[in-house]
Design a protein around this motif. Structure first.
Motif, PDB file in Angstrom:
ATOM      1  N   ALA A  51     -53.674 -31.213  28.176  1.00  0.00           N
ATOM      2  CA  ALA A  51     -54.003 -32.582  28.597  1.00  0.00           C
ATOM      3  C   ALA A  51     -53.347 -32.966  29.913  1.00  0.00           C
ATOM      4  O   ALA A  51     -53.744 -33.957  30.533  1.00  0.00           O
ATOM      5  N   LEU A  52     -52.365 -32.177  30.378  1.00  0.00           N
ATOM      6  CA  LEU A  52     -51.702 -32.451  31.653  1.00  0.00           C
ATOM      7  C   LEU A  52     -52.336 -31.685  32.807  1.00  0.00           C
ATOM      8  O   LEU A  52     -51.887 -31.806  33.949  1.00  0.00           O
ATOM      9  N   MET A  53     -53.384 -30.900  32.523  1.00  0.00           N
ATOM     10  CA  MET A  53     -54.014 -30.079  33.552  1.00  0.00           C
ATOM     11  C   MET A  53     -55.306 -30.723  34.036  1.00  0.00           C
ATOM     12  O   MET A  53     -56.000 -31.396  33.274  1.00  0.00           O
ATOM     13  N   PRO A  54     -55.683 -30.504  35.312  1.00  0.00           N
ATOM     14  CA  PRO A  54     -56.955 -31.031  35.800  1.00  0.00           C
ATOM     15  C   PRO A  54     -58.137 -30.331  35.135  1.00  0.00           C
ATOM     16  O   PRO A  54     -58.059 -29.146  34.783  1.00  0.00           O
ATOM     17  N   ARG A  55     -59.198 -31.076  34.979  1.00  0.00           N
ATOM     18  CA  ARG A  55     -60.386 -30.538  34.309  1.00  0.00           C
ATOM     19  C   ARG A  55     -60.919 -29.290  35.010  1.00  0.00           C
ATOM     20  O   ARG A  55     -61.354 -28.336  34.352  1.00  0.00           O
ATOM     21  N   SER A  56     -60.871 -29.259  36.341  1.00  0.00           N
ATOM     22  CA  SER A  56     -61.401 -28.114  37.088  1.00  0.00           C
ATOM     23  C   SER A  56     -60.682 -26.825  36.718  1.00  0.00           C
ATOM     24  O   SER A  56     -61.304 -25.765  36.575  1.00  0.00           O
ATOM     25  N   TRP A  86     -60.404 -37.009  29.526  1.00  0.00           N
ATOM     26  CA  TRP A  86     -61.583 -36.147  29.491  1.00  0.00           C
ATOM     27  C   TRP A  86     -61.477 -35.071  28.404  1.00  0.00           C
ATOM     28  O   TRP A  86     -62.478 -34.734  27.754  1.00  0.00           O
ATOM     29  N   PHE A  87     -60.273 -34.517  28.170  1.00  0.00           N
ATOM     30  CA  PHE A  87     -60.171 -33.459  27.165  1.00  0.00           C
ATOM     31  C   PHE A  87     -60.418 -34.015  25.770  1.00  0.00           C
ATOM     32  O   PHE A  87     -61.070 -33.361  24.947  1.00  0.00           O
ATOM     33  N   TYR A  88     -59.919 -35.204  25.494  1.00  0.00           N
ATOM     34  CA  TYR A  88     -60.154 -35.818  24.194  1.00  0.00           C
ATOM     35  C   TYR A  88     -61.640 -36.063  23.974  1.00  0.00           C
ATOM     36  O   TYR A  88     -62.184 -35.764  22.906  1.00  0.00           O
ATOM     37  N   GLN A 123     -51.281 -27.269  37.733  1.00  0.00           N
ATOM     38  CA  GLN A 123     -50.657 -28.540  38.092  1.00  0.00           C
ATOM     39  C   GLN A 123     -51.599 -29.471  38.845  1.00  0.00           C
ATOM     40  O   GLN A 123     -51.508 -30.683  38.714  1.00  0.00           O
ATOM     41  N   ASP A 124     -52.517 -28.913  39.646  1.00  0.00           N
ATOM     42  CA  ASP A 124     -53.380 -29.762  40.458  1.00  0.00           C
ATOM     43  C   ASP A 124     -54.741 -29.104  40.632  1.00  0.00           C
ATOM     44  O   ASP A 124     -55.001 -28.018  40.111  1.00  0.00           O
ATOM     45  N   GLU A 125     -55.609 -29.772  41.385  1.00  0.00           N
ATOM     46  CA  GLU A 125     -56.977 -29.295  41.551  1.00  0.00           C
ATOM     47  C   GLU A 125     -57.047 -27.929  42.223  1.00  0.00           C
ATOM     48  O   GLU A 125     -57.972 -27.149  41.973  1.00  0.00           O
ATOM     49  N   SER A 126     -56.100 -27.620  43.079  1.00  0.00           N
ATOM     50  CA  SER A 126     -56.122 -26.330  43.775  1.00  0.00           C
ATOM     51  C   SER A 126     -55.859 -25.149  42.845  1.00  0.00           C
ATOM     52  O   SER A 126     -56.118 -23.997  43.207  1.00  0.00           O
ATOM     53  N   ALA A 127     -55.343 -25.423  41.647  1.00  0.00           N
ATOM     54  CA  ALA A 127     -55.004 -24.337  40.719  1.00  0.00           C
ATOM     55  C   ALA A 127     -56.237 -23.567  40.263  1.00  0.00           C
ATOM     56  O   ALA A 127     -56.135 -22.387  39.906  1.00  0.00           O
TER      57      ALA A 127
END
Length: 415
Positions: free
Chosen positions: A136-141, A169-171, A114-118
């Motif tokens: 596409a709903l997840m952070p790149r990290s 970014w994913f696209y 859900q967020d960067e901490s994941a």
């Protein structure tokens, strides 16, 4: 699994098998329209691959949240896996499921991105494969950390999503570079789901509009631009209907320097009407209001009606506490902007919410609420958005609650 699959779904089911011409790929991406059959085919294929190719290995099932994985992926998937002979045991406290198939047994861990901490939560585990649903709903990290965990020989990556904007970014990093990454990319439309009838396809085409139509129905990675609610016209506003209302809610976007907007919502025959509003612009009025004054304005707006709850801007902690002390039932609003906009558009277009002609500031903002074309990502221009925010809070807090709008709309067939 005695059910029919489309040619594209069958390709997903078989891509990893030695006889498939696609077996050379290290990863697969399925993107495209909603309800196009990609999620089911991906999930079945992922488990079949894992149980046929590995034993005593660990895998990851990733969604935006763990609850989303349990709600959107597993209920449709697990009965089909059991039907082909897999024995499945869920360990909810450990957020994993253990699957046995013949003499093979593997463990599938559930993660939320859900967020960067994941990213920290998945770090350290060694995986044989990962399925990222709604990537596409997840952070790149988080996505990159998940991919980095797949270090076992023969490991593969599985991605599934609906489109977002063309600058996502994913696209840019995965879909446009699929060949360089040795990744099989398959684009799905509703025609690729044999389980959808023509009537259901038509219903979805009526339901979405603007950027959401292009993304969720056509399956395009298209930019959000122009008016947010481009289908809405002021003539769609109606007079407050006569007769009793069954229940009442208030929605609040709180502001001190910025405008504050409160909406009064009443339900009649399954339709929610925004019957009255309070809107205060401190710059226009030349003064600011206190929490106590706002609470008094809210009470005047309620007008003695039995208010079930007040849905409040999550940043307005002191205002929420004051309302609780004054006897209101208070709910902290869900401030997921993009999901809220999409669901509000669905509710407006389907007629589940109606803006009454008494709500002049809400109607004014409907005409002025636009996407920020300069942002490089999906976001709205932070002007003329206060009634829009309180309307979105209402939809996410009342209509989008369990047993709320979605369930009633399907039951009535009123799309």
């Amino acid at each position: 699994m005695a059910e029919s699959f489309s040619p594209k779904q069958r390709r997903v089911l078989r891509w990893w098998t030695p006889q498939s011409p696609d077996s050379r790929f290290d990863a697969i991406i399925c993107d495209g329209a909603v309800r196009s059959g990609k999620t089911l085919a991906m999930g079945l294929s992922f488990f079949l691959w894992a149980m046929c190719c590995f034993s005593d290995a660990r895998f990851a099932l990733c969604g935006r949240t763990i609850g989303g994985v349990r709600r959107n992926l597993l209920p449709e998937l697990l009965p089909r896996l059991r039907a082909v002979g897999m024995q499945i045991r869920e360990r909810r406290m450990e957020n994993c499921i253990v699957v046995r198939f013949g003499k093979r047994q593997n463990t599938f861990y559930l993660f939320g991105g859900q967020d960067e901490s994941a990213a920290a939560r998945i770090q350290g585990i060694t995986l044989a494969g990962v399925l990222l649903d709604e990537v596409a709903l997840m952070p790149r990290s988080f996505v990159e950390q998940s991919c980095a965990r797949c270090s076992m020989a023969g490991s593969r990556l599985w991605f599934n999503c609906n489109p977002e904007g063309p600058q996502h970014w994913f696209y840019r990093q995965w879909i446009l570079q699929a060949q360089a990454r040795n990744c099989l990319h398959l684009h799905f439309t509703m025609q690729d789901n044999p389980g959808l009838t023509p009537a259901v396809r038509r219903r979805y085409k009526r339901l979405y509009t603007g950027v959401f139509y292009e993304r969720f129905v056509l399956g395009l990675w298209t930019a959000a631009e122009g008016r947010v609610y481009d289908f809405f016209d002021a003539e769609m506003a109606l007079p407050v209907p006569e007769g009793p209302f069954r229940q009442w809610y208030l929605s609040c976007d709180y502001g001190t320097v910025n405008p504050a907007s409160f909406g009064l919502w009443g339900e009649q025959d399954g339709v929610w009407y925004r019957v009255e509003e309070f809107y205060f612009d401190s710059r226009r009025e030349g003064r600011q209001m206190t929490d106590a004054e706002y609470a008094q304005a809210l009470r005047r707006l309620a007008g003695g009606r039995p208010i079930r709850a007040v849905i409040v801007d999550p940043s307005a902690a002191s205002f929420m506490e004051l309302l609780r002390r004054e006897g209101f039932a208070v709910r902290k609003a869900n401030n997921d902007v993009l999901a809220g906009i999409r669901r509000t558009a669905d509710a407006l277009k389907s007629g589940r919410i109606v803006i009454c002609s008494t709500c002049a500031d809400c109607l004014r903002e409907m005409e002025l609420y636009v996407w920020d074309s300069r942002a490089g990502r999906d976001c709205v221009l932070k002007r003329n958005d206060h009634a829009m925010d309180d309307m979105r809070y209402f939809v996410m807090g009342v209509l989008d609650s369990p047993g709320g709008f979605a369930a009633r709309a399907v039951a009535r067939g009123n799309f």
